[in-house]
Write a protein that holds these residues in place. Sequence first.
Motif, PDB file in Angstrom:
ATOM      1  N   GLU A   1      -8.441   4.361 -48.211  1.00 47.43           N
ATOM      2  CA  GLU A   1      -7.441   5.426 -48.217  1.00 47.43           C
ATOM      3  C   GLU A   1      -6.593   5.369 -46.961  1.00 47.43           C
ATOM      4  O   GLU A   1      -5.375   5.504 -47.007  1.00 47.43           O
TER       5      GLU A   1
ATOM      6  N   ASN B   1      -7.132  10.474 -40.106  1.00 46.15           N
ATOM      7  CA  ASN B   1      -7.929  11.677 -40.286  1.00 46.15           C
ATOM      8  C   ASN B   1      -8.738  11.571 -41.572  1.00 46.15           C
ATOM      9  O   ASN B   1      -8.220  11.166 -42.605  1.00 46.15           O
ATOM     10  N   SER B   2     -10.008  11.934 -41.510  1.00 45.67           N
ATOM     11  CA  SER B   2     -10.889  11.756 -42.659  1.00 45.67           C
ATOM     12  C   SER B   2     -10.695  12.828 -43.729  1.00 45.67           C
ATOM     13  O   SER B   2     -11.199  12.688 -44.833  1.00 45.67           O
ATOM     14  N   ASN B   3     -10.001  13.912 -43.409  1.00 49.97           N
ATOM     15  CA  ASN B   3      -9.803  14.972 -44.382  1.00 49.97           C
ATOM     16  C   ASN B   3      -8.599  14.682 -45.267  1.00 49.97           C
ATOM     17  O   ASN B   3      -7.677  13.990 -44.872  1.00 49.97           O
ATOM     18  N   VAL B   4      -8.610  15.246 -46.466  1.00 50.92           N
ATOM     19  CA  VAL B   4      -7.443  15.128 -47.326  1.00 50.92           C
ATOM     20  C   VAL B   4      -6.440  16.211 -46.950  1.00 50.92           C
ATOM     21  O   VAL B   4      -6.800  17.260 -46.439  1.00 50.92           O
TER      22      VAL B   4
ATOM     23  N   HIS C   1       1.074  21.766 -42.351  1.00 47.31           N
ATOM     24  CA  HIS C   1      -0.253  21.317 -42.789  1.00 47.31           C
ATOM     25  C   HIS C   1      -1.017  22.504 -43.373  1.00 47.31           C
ATOM     26  O   HIS C   1      -1.903  23.073 -42.733  1.00 47.31           O
TER      27      HIS C   1
ATOM     28  N   HIS D   1      -5.282  13.644 -51.480  1.00 45.48           N
ATOM     29  CA  HIS D   1      -5.101  12.438 -50.690  1.00 45.48           C
ATOM     30  C   HIS D   1      -4.881  12.786 -49.226  1.00 45.48           C
ATOM     31  O   HIS D   1      -4.621  13.930 -48.861  1.00 45.48           O
ATOM     32  N   ASN D   2      -4.939  11.765 -48.406  1.00 47.87           N
ATOM     33  CA  ASN D   2      -4.667  11.867 -46.982  1.00 47.87           C
ATOM     34  C   ASN D   2      -3.272  11.288 -46.740  1.00 47.87           C
ATOM     35  O   ASN D   2      -3.052  10.101 -46.959  1.00 47.87           O
TER      36      ASN D   2
ATOM     37  N   ASN E   1       0.688  11.358 -44.481  1.00 51.51           N
ATOM     38  CA  ASN E   1       1.489  11.779 -43.338  1.00 51.51           C
ATOM     39  C   ASN E   1       2.935  11.345 -43.543  1.00 51.51           C
ATOM     40  O   ASN E   1       3.316  10.903 -44.634  1.00 51.51           O
TER      41      ASN E   1
END
Length: 229
Positions: free
Chosen positions: A45, A53-56, A74, A91-92, A94
């Motif tokens: 991912e 960042n590990s969070n979605v 955010h 999903h993650n 940016n």
Amino acid sequence: MSRTVDSPMKGEYIYIYIFVSYRGNKTIKEILAPSKLKQLELTNEVAKTGVTNSNVGCFKCSKACKFCKLFLVHPDFITSYHTDKKFDFRHNMNCETKWVIYLIDDLVCKRSYVGSSEISTKSRWTNHKSHIRHSLATCEITKHFKEDKSNHNFNRKCKLNDFDNILKMHLNVTIIDYLTTDCNTQNLKNREAYWQNQLRTYSNYGGFNKRDPRTETSQSYMSQQQVQQ
């Protein structure tokens, strides 16, 4: 832990504390589906999105990015001004993520717009911002800023930094979804239409988007993409 004394005959004692711990055997789940698999999925991912960042969710990048600093938000969930429904991020993402669906909220008029972009959201936003600055009606959101002088009446010929600081009080952006596979224009438009329906950003609900008959024939697509909580 122990304490040494001169002599046990004097009524003094040596205390010895022993701590016992137990480590259980691995379960069948841990054997068949180790945590390394989850880490591998995360690595894939990150490779797709460029986000660490590990969070979605929709995250600001770690660079000195004016778009992230001033306009990107955010939130904990996805919603719009035109619905009470809340949707999970899947999903993650940016500002560098491509093949995206994004949400623009008009903070003054309390109206929402869903758009899509094959290029990064940051690059797409540069286009939106330039068109607003030069009063070009290239989409519903820029047309609104061109025509609504009562709610968005500000100096657009000022210095760019001043313009950005003014515009951030009128608009913000959330990246809500992106294509992970089968990245082509038609699939992107279908996903865009899906989110316009889910968030009710069409003009008949009070939003900015106009209905496109070319993207309203994929009911099976809609049912497959349900993400409502």
